[in-house]
Design an enzyme around this catalytic site. Structure first.
Site, short mmCIF file in Angstrom:
data_model
loop_
_atom_site.label_atom_id
_atom_site.label_comp_id
_atom_site.label_asym_id
_atom_site.label_seq_id
_atom_site.Cartn_x
_atom_site.Cartn_y
_atom_site.Cartn_z
N VAL A 17 -35.44 114.49 -67.92
CA VAL A 17 -34.59 113.78 -66.94
C VAL A 17 -35.43 113.31 -65.75
CG1 VAL A 17 -32.58 113.97 -65.43
CG2 VAL A 17 -32.58 115.09 -67.67
N ALA A 36 -28.69 100.12 -51.89
CA ALA A 36 -28.73 101.28 -50.98
C ALA A 36 -28.96 100.86 -49.53
CB ALA A 36 -29.83 102.24 -51.43
N ALA A 46 -43.10 118.20 -57.87
CA ALA A 46 -43.56 119.55 -58.22
C ALA A 46 -43.25 119.82 -59.68
CB ALA A 46 -42.87 120.59 -57.34
N LYS A 108 -25.75 122.24 -64.20
CA LYS A 108 -24.34 122.68 -64.29
C LYS A 108 -24.22 124.20 -64.31
CE LYS A 108 -26.09 121.46 -68.36
NZ LYS A 108 -26.88 120.30 -68.74
N GLU A 193 -31.22 123.16 -78.64
CA GLU A 193 -32.36 123.95 -78.18
C GLU A 193 -32.76 124.92 -79.29
OE1 GLU A 193 -33.56 123.55 -75.06
OE2 GLU A 193 -32.00 122.08 -74.61
N LYS A 208 -19.57 122.81 -67.45
CA LYS A 208 -19.16 121.45 -67.04
C LYS A 208 -17.67 121.41 -66.72
CE LYS A 208 -22.84 119.49 -69.90
NZ LYS A 208 -23.18 119.09 -71.26
N GLY A 305 -29.78 113.01 -72.37
CA GLY A 305 -30.87 112.06 -72.61
C GLY A 305 -31.52 111.64 -71.30
N1 HSE Z 1 -27.11 120.32 -74.14
C1 HSE Z 1 -26.15 119.38 -73.64
C2 HSE Z 1 -25.39 118.76 -74.80
C3 HSE Z 1 -26.72 118.26 -72.85
O1 HSE Z 1 -25.68 119.02 -75.96
O2 HSE Z 1 -24.49 117.99 -74.51
C4 HSE Z 1 -27.05 118.61 -71.45
O3 HSE Z 1 -25.93 119.04 -70.76
#
Ligand code: HSE
Length: 439
Positions: A17, A36, A46, A108, A193, A208, A305
């Site tokens: 991101v 803006a 960092a 989140k 993941e 979320k 993404g």
């Molecule tokens: N891992 C999340 C998803 C995306 O599969 O939607 C990031 O919030």
């Protein structure tokens, strides 16, 4: 072009991101400045991987491995936190706030669990914490809930807000595959993941949903009260049976205002196949919001993404740039409602939630079985909406029965299931999946 000097941004984490944010800010610099009113410039980055950071930024900005150098830098006005997780990220966000920086975060998990503390600190210091990227990636759902729909009394929200689970469910349905096989495919494609627990067990979706519920109803973040059930126990048979009955199974986050309290729940849900949201496939996200004035509105797009999430991060940067000279009380409140107006409305325990159910069980194919089962349901005041008995396979003396119920309180269904499972003629556990018409 504006004569104001650019606003300086410090970036914590230049991975997927962060790299996207760098790209979007550079690519659309001119348009963003026109919108803006002044330039927005990443002045310091960092990242533990300083080599990667230097490669992405091409030596154009200062790079450090120590996030402290960013959050304490007097020249930085806004800190973007893209570290993730609860511990280090929380420390740096609080430190940035303490140093008078505005914060943009996509985190989140951090907001759903520590948001109340973070927003209180920001309020006290008079800085903004913006989090469009934390929910449904590139979809501007926070902006819609907090500002676009501000005239409405929000009644409910139902969202497909985890792309990984939605991808898995789409593949299971399309190809008739088992959960474990599709999970492997999702990992190979880089969607899930290596430890996919947060995605497939509904935790990411619950984070979320907690954030959306807070800004929809003007309540504090209460992730600990969210009911969370994932997709790992779903079978392809249930997906196919649901299909035959005119439904799709989706991992939905649902939050609803009821006279008894607020529902806050994530679980696999049957929804009518003809609904627009039932046709959201693959890694895409969608959020359906019901307001009393506007009716139902739906927001669809990429929920994850690099560039889609960067789109949300940069939108927050523009918002902050426009508002940072405004008096704090003239800014949009973090949770949409004025901070002293947050309500202590009860979050309904799952047992008290009322919804419809899909029930599947395997029974001995002999007289009186259905009568026993329907008697138990009748005793529990559970009304049957539809029932299907599958043909037994050749030579088998057991059959699958599927029942759809009308709306019932969850605890009544649980009690009935326990009694049904105790019947000697019932040969399996009862599979129970909740059903929402979303009408
Ligand atoms: N891992 C999340 C998803 C995306 O599969 O939607 C990031 O919030």
């Amino acid at each position: 072009m504006s004569s104001l000097k650019p606003i300086n941004v410090g970036l914590l984490g230049i991975g997927t991101v962060g790299g996207g944010t760098w790209e979007v800010l550079n690519r659309n610099q001119e348009e963003i400045t026109r919108r803006a009113g002044r330039g927005i410039v990443i002045a310091k980055v960092a990242d533990k991987d300083t080599e990667r950071a230097k490669k992405i930024t091409g030596g154009k900005v200062a790079v450090t491995a120590d996030a402290n150098e960013v959050v304490t830098d007097p020249n930085i006005d806004i800190v973007i936190e893209l570290i993730g997780g609860y511990t280090v990220a929380k420390d740096f966000v609080l430190k940035a706030i303490a140093n008078g920086k505005h914060v943009v975060t996509a985190n989140k998990a951090l907001l759903a669990t520590h948001g109340n503390e973070i927003f209180a600190a920001a309020q006290k210091k008079g800085v903004m914490v913006a989090f469009e990227a934390a929910v449904a990636g590139g979809i501007p759902i926070i902006k819609a809930l907090r500002e676009g729909l501000t005239a409405n009394r929000i009644e409910w929200i139902a969202g497909i807000i985890n792309g990984t689970s939605n991808f898995i469910l789409s593949e299971m349905r399309d190809k008739g595959l088992a959960f474990a096989d599709v999970l492997k495919e999702a990992q190979t494609l880089g969607y899930a993941e290596a430890d996919p627990t947060f995605d497939i067990e509904g935790i990411d979706a619950a984070h979320k949903l907690t954030i959306m519920s807070a800004i929809a109803f003007g309540i504090p973040m209460q992730f600990d009260k969210a009911y969370t059930e994932g997709i790992s126990k779903l079978t392809r048979e249930d997906i196919q049976y649901a299909e035959q009955l005119g439904y799709r199974i989706k991992l939905l986050g649902i939050t609803r205002r009821t006279p008894e309290g607020i529902e806050l729940r994530v679980h696999p849900t049957l929804i009518p196949a003809k609904r627009l949201i039932a046709n959201v496939e693959g890694v895409m996200n969608a959020v359906l919001v019901k307001g009393d004035a506007v009716g139902a509105t739906m927001y669809y797009g990429a929920g994850a993404g690099s560039l889609p999430t960067a789109s949300a991060v940069v939108a927050d940067l523009v918002d902050i740039t426009r508002l940072h000279t405004a008096d704090p009380e003239n800014r949009v409140p973090h949770l949409a409602f004025q901070p002293d107006q947050l309500a202590a409305t009860l979050i309904l325990p799952m047992d008290e939630v009322t919804t419809s159910y899909y029930l599947r069980l395997r029974v001995a194919d002999q007289p009186g079985v259905l009568a026993d089962i329907t008697r138990i349901l009748a005793d529990g005041q559970i009304s049957i909406d539809a029932m299907v008995q599958k043909e037994p396979s050749e030579g088998e003396d057991q059959v699958d029965i599927i029942m759809l119920t009308h709306k019932t309180r969850e605890k009544q269904v649980n009690a009935a299931i326990a009694r049904i499972e105790a019947l000697p003629v019932v040969k399996s556990k009862v599979t129970r999946i909740r059903l929402e018409e979303l009408a």
